[in-house]
Write a protein that holds these residues in place. Structure first.
Motif, PDB file in Angstrom:
ATOM      1  N   THR A 119     -11.487 -49.370  27.489  1.00 57.40           N
ATOM      2  CA  THR A 119     -11.835 -48.432  28.560  1.00 57.40           C
ATOM      3  C   THR A 119     -10.648 -47.524  28.875  1.00 57.40           C
ATOM      4  O   THR A 119      -9.505 -47.976  28.942  1.00 57.40           O
ATOM      5  N   ILE A 120     -10.932 -46.254  29.069  1.00 57.23           N
ATOM      6  CA  ILE A 120      -9.889 -45.289  29.419  1.00 57.23           C
ATOM      7  C   ILE A 120      -9.942 -45.048  30.918  1.00 57.23           C
ATOM      8  O   ILE A 120     -10.951 -44.568  31.437  1.00 57.23           O
ATOM      9  N   ARG A 167     -12.744 -45.323  19.606  1.00 61.48           N
ATOM     10  CA  ARG A 167     -13.267 -46.511  20.272  1.00 61.48           C
ATOM     11  C   ARG A 167     -13.772 -46.201  21.675  1.00 61.48           C
ATOM     12  O   ARG A 167     -14.603 -46.942  22.209  1.00 61.48           O
ATOM     13  N   ALA A 168     -13.254 -45.151  22.263  1.00 56.92           N
ATOM     14  CA  ALA A 168     -13.679 -44.757  23.607  1.00 56.92           C
ATOM     15  C   ALA A 168     -13.276 -43.301  23.821  1.00 56.92           C
ATOM     16  O   ALA A 168     -12.369 -42.787  23.165  1.00 56.92           O
ATOM     17  N   GLU A 169     -13.993 -42.633  24.730  1.00 56.57           N
ATOM     18  CA  GLU A 169     -13.693 -41.234  25.046  1.00 56.57           C
ATOM     19  C   GLU A 169     -13.933 -40.996  26.531  1.00 56.57           C
ATOM     20  O   GLU A 169     -14.875 -41.542  27.120  1.00 56.57           O
ATOM     21  N   ARG A 187      -9.231 -39.678  23.765  1.00 58.76           N
ATOM     22  CA  ARG A 187      -9.922 -40.642  22.898  1.00 58.76           C
ATOM     23  C   ARG A 187      -8.974 -41.797  22.574  1.00 58.76           C
ATOM     24  O   ARG A 187      -7.778 -41.591  22.392  1.00 58.76           O
ATOM     25  N   ARG A 188      -9.568 -42.975  22.504  1.00 58.42           N
ATOM     26  CA  ARG A 188      -8.805 -44.158  22.097  1.00 58.42           C
ATOM     27  C   ARG A 188      -9.179 -44.522  20.669  1.00 58.42           C
ATOM     28  O   ARG A 188     -10.358 -44.575  20.307  1.00 58.42           O
ATOM     29  N   TYR A 189      -8.170 -44.784  19.879  1.00 56.90           N
ATOM     30  CA  TYR A 189      -8.328 -45.217  18.490  1.00 56.90           C
ATOM     31  C   TYR A 189      -7.545 -46.522  18.307  1.00 56.90           C
ATOM     32  O   TYR A 189      -6.923 -47.028  19.260  1.00 56.90           O
ATOM     33  N   GLY A 279      -2.971 -45.386  30.435  1.00 58.00           N
ATOM     34  CA  GLY A 279      -4.051 -45.997  29.648  1.00 58.00           C
ATOM     35  C   GLY A 279      -3.564 -46.777  28.439  1.00 58.00           C
ATOM     36  O   GLY A 279      -4.384 -47.325  27.704  1.00 58.00           O
ATOM     37  N   THR A 280      -2.258 -46.835  28.213  1.00 58.77           N
ATOM     38  CA  THR A 280      -1.726 -47.578  27.058  1.00 58.77           C
ATOM     39  C   THR A 280      -0.399 -48.182  27.447  1.00 58.77           C
ATOM     40  O   THR A 280       0.335 -47.656  28.295  1.00 58.77           O
TER      41      THR A 280
END
Length: 283
Positions: A119-120, A167-169, A187-189, A279-280
């Motif tokens: 989740t972002i 994986r998520a946007e 976007r998450r990769y 977010g990371t």
């Protein structure tokens, strides 16, 4: 023989003094009574011994444990007596967590790499305060042909498709009167996928233009986050800019609209990189 027998008895008893008859009788009666008393006492003792033996035997039988016959089935276990209470043992420690941690791990003294969730969070996106004066939030509707991939398809004869699977946007739209909006896509990769996305964007700029009035070019790179690109898009004289910023496994793609000043674009890229850290745990 008889005469001689009596003659011998007479000779042997001739000098004896015989007790009176009545005394002899009294002695006989006394001896008879003694014999009877002795016989009675002997019987009583015998009876007492027999009775005592019987009582002892009976008492021994009562005291002896009842013999247990062998069971034909499985024996029934006898419950153990309750154990005395003891302090509970400390729970075993585990170095491998059953689930992903909600915050970066600091076991080794430095934060672990990789996301804690796909989740972002909204905190990872730009805010209106990060943009030039006059922009305001306008929701998160990303519909429309605002993506870099669409712009590239308009300017190039052929463009490679991105190889990384997101994986998520999550997105955000900012508007200002009389100018084009600023649109951000985060976007998450996987970590490798995020790196490959920056490489893919650079590769697209090397495409064959559709005509002399269309082109893609990198204006600036490597100025924010773990990787960044400022790409100029020209399609039939229509100029726009797209900004890529990577932090760990997150990649922000920002369509700048009317923000064409390189200094302003760099400043916005740095703000985007800072926001992505929410977010990371790569920051």
């Amino acid at each position: 023989m008889p005469d001689q027998f009596f003659a011998d008895i007479y000779r042997d008893t001739e000098q004896l003094t015989w007790a009176p008859t009545e005394k002899v009788r009294e002695r006989g009666r006394r001896r008879t009574r003694q014999t009877k008393i002795a016989a009675t006492l002997a019987g009583a003792v015998a009876v007492a011994l027999i009775a005592t033996g019987a009582v002892a035997l009976a008492g021994g039988r009562e005291a002896a444990p009842t013999p247990v016959l062998p069971a034909t089935g499985s024996p029934t276990p006898t419950p153990a007596p309750p154990a005395t209470s003891a302090p509970p043992s400390p729970p075993p420690t585990s170095t491998t967590p059953a689930a992903p941690p909600s915050s970066p791990s600091t076991t080794s003294g430095s934060p672990s790499k990789g996301p804690t969730s796909t989740t972002i969070p909204t905190e990872a996106l730009l805010r209106a305060a990060d943009l030039p004066t006059g922009y305001r939030p306008a929701g998160n509707d990303l519909d429309g042909d605002w993506s870099f991939n669409f712009a590239a398809s308009m300017a190039c004869e052929d463009t490679p498709n991105p190889s990384a699977k997101e994986r998520a946007e999550r997105g955000a739209v900012f508007q200002k009167l009389d100018v084009s909006p600023v649109i951000e896509r985060v976007r998450r990769y996987s970590l490798d996928g995020a790196k490959a996305t920056i490489v893919w964007a650079r590769t697209v700029t090397e495409c064959q233009p559709r005509n002399e009035r269309s082109s893609l070019s990198i204006v600036d790179s490597g100025f924010a986050g773990d990787g960044s690109l400022l790409i100029r898009f020209n399609a039939e004289g229509l100029i726009s800019y797209t900004l890529f910023v990577r932090q760990g496994d997150l990649v922000a793609e920002i369509w700048l609209g009317s923000v064409t000043n390189r200094t302003e674009a760099r400043r916005l890229a740095q703000r985007a990189a800072d926001r992505l850290c929410a977010g990371t745990d790569a920051c």
